[in-house]
Design a protein around this motif. Structure first.
Motif, short mmCIF file in Angstrom:
data_model
loop_
_atom_site.label_atom_id
_atom_site.label_comp_id
_atom_site.label_asym_id
_atom_site.label_seq_id
_atom_site.Cartn_x
_atom_site.Cartn_y
_atom_site.Cartn_z
N VAL A 125 -14.01 10.66 -5.27
CA VAL A 125 -13.64 10.31 -3.90
C VAL A 125 -14.52 9.18 -3.38
N VAL A 126 -15.82 9.26 -3.64
CA VAL A 126 -16.73 8.20 -3.22
C VAL A 126 -16.37 6.89 -3.93
N GLY A 127 -16.11 6.97 -5.23
CA GLY A 127 -15.73 5.78 -5.99
C GLY A 127 -14.43 5.17 -5.52
N VAL A 128 -13.44 6.01 -5.24
CA VAL A 128 -12.16 5.52 -4.73
C VAL A 128 -12.36 4.86 -3.37
N TRP A 129 -13.15 5.50 -2.51
CA TRP A 129 -13.41 4.93 -1.19
C TRP A 129 -14.08 3.56 -1.31
N LEU A 130 -15.07 3.45 -2.18
CA LEU A 130 -15.77 2.17 -2.37
C LEU A 130 -14.83 1.11 -2.96
N THR A 131 -14.02 1.52 -3.91
CA THR A 131 -13.11 0.57 -4.58
C THR A 131 -11.96 0.18 -3.67
N ALA A 132 -11.41 1.14 -2.93
CA ALA A 132 -10.23 0.88 -2.11
C ALA A 132 -10.52 0.03 -0.90
N SER A 144 -7.42 -4.80 -11.64
CA SER A 144 -8.78 -4.27 -11.64
C SER A 144 -9.04 -3.32 -10.47
N LEU A 145 -8.20 -3.38 -9.46
CA LEU A 145 -8.26 -2.46 -8.32
C LEU A 145 -7.22 -1.35 -8.48
N ALA A 146 -6.00 -1.73 -8.85
CA ALA A 146 -4.89 -0.78 -8.91
C ALA A 146 -5.11 0.32 -9.96
N TYR A 147 -5.49 -0.06 -11.16
CA TYR A 147 -5.59 0.94 -12.23
C TYR A 147 -6.66 2.00 -11.96
N PRO A 148 -7.88 1.61 -11.59
CA PRO A 148 -8.87 2.65 -11.29
C PRO A 148 -8.44 3.57 -10.14
N LEU A 149 -7.84 3.01 -9.09
CA LEU A 149 -7.38 3.84 -7.98
C LEU A 149 -6.24 4.76 -8.40
N PHE A 150 -5.31 4.21 -9.16
CA PHE A 150 -4.14 4.97 -9.61
C PHE A 150 -4.56 6.17 -10.46
N THR A 151 -5.43 5.92 -11.42
CA THR A 151 -5.83 6.99 -12.32
C THR A 151 -6.76 8.00 -11.65
N SER A 152 -7.72 7.52 -10.89
CA SER A 152 -8.69 8.45 -10.30
C SER A 152 -8.07 9.29 -9.18
N ALA A 153 -7.27 8.68 -8.32
CA ALA A 153 -6.62 9.45 -7.27
C ALA A 153 -5.61 10.43 -7.87
N GLY A 154 -4.90 9.99 -8.91
CA GLY A 154 -3.98 10.88 -9.61
C GLY A 154 -4.72 12.05 -10.24
N PHE A 155 -5.87 11.78 -10.79
CA PHE A 155 -6.71 12.83 -11.39
C PHE A 155 -7.06 13.89 -10.35
N ILE A 203 0.84 -1.20 0.00
CA ILE A 203 0.00 0.00 0.00
C ILE A 203 0.87 1.25 0.00
N LEU A 204 1.94 1.25 0.79
CA LEU A 204 2.83 2.40 0.85
C LEU A 204 3.51 2.65 -0.51
N VAL A 205 4.02 1.60 -1.13
CA VAL A 205 4.66 1.75 -2.44
C VAL A 205 3.64 2.21 -3.47
N PHE A 206 2.42 1.72 -3.39
CA PHE A 206 1.36 2.16 -4.30
C PHE A 206 1.12 3.66 -4.15
#
Length: 125
Positions: free
Chosen positions: A113-120, A75-86, A6-9
């Motif tokens: 933020v809601v989507g990231v929270w639900l996905t993460a 399927s978890l990493a890419y949506p979080l990576f792109t949306s949080a980066g956005f 998680i930290l490296v991510f």
């Protein structure tokens, strides 16, 4: 999921956002320099802030590859990576480059933020 993954991510995500911010910052230099063609392209490429942006992309890519190799699902990493980066880039653009955020962008940030929270949530199971 291990705390190290998680930290490296988070570090990789931060470097990815930083890369975008640095590349934008490198383009804000001397507007009177209109060196044409390949020479102008090379001059842009060796700009220290632009180069730092490229290095940041490289660090982000290595960290992202590492966490995927440690079992973080794509399927978890890419949506979080792109949306949080956005979100990071949007907010940094407002702070550092004085870009105005309108109501639809703020609404989008809230929805992301809601989507990231639900996905993460799965990341911490």
């Amino acid at each position: 999921m291990k705390a190290t993954v998680i930290l490296v991510f988070i570090v990789a995500l931060s470097f990815n956002a930083l890369a975008n911010i640095l590349i934008k910052a490198s383009s804000l230099g001397d507007k009177t320099d209109t060196t044409p063609g390949i020479e102008g392209l090379i001059k842009s490429f060796i700009h220290p802030v632009f180069f730092a942006g490229l290095m940041s992309f490289g660090i982000a890519l290595l960290g992202y590859r590492w966490v995927l190799g440690k079992g973080l699902k794509l399927s978890l990493a890419y949506p979080l990576f792109t949306s949080a980066g956005f979100i990071i880039v949007l907010l940094a653009s407002a702070v550092f480059f004085k870009e105005k955020l309108n109501w639809s962008q703020w609404t989008g940030i809230a929805l992301i933020v809601v989507g990231v929270w639900l996905t993460a949530g799965e990341m911490f199971d």
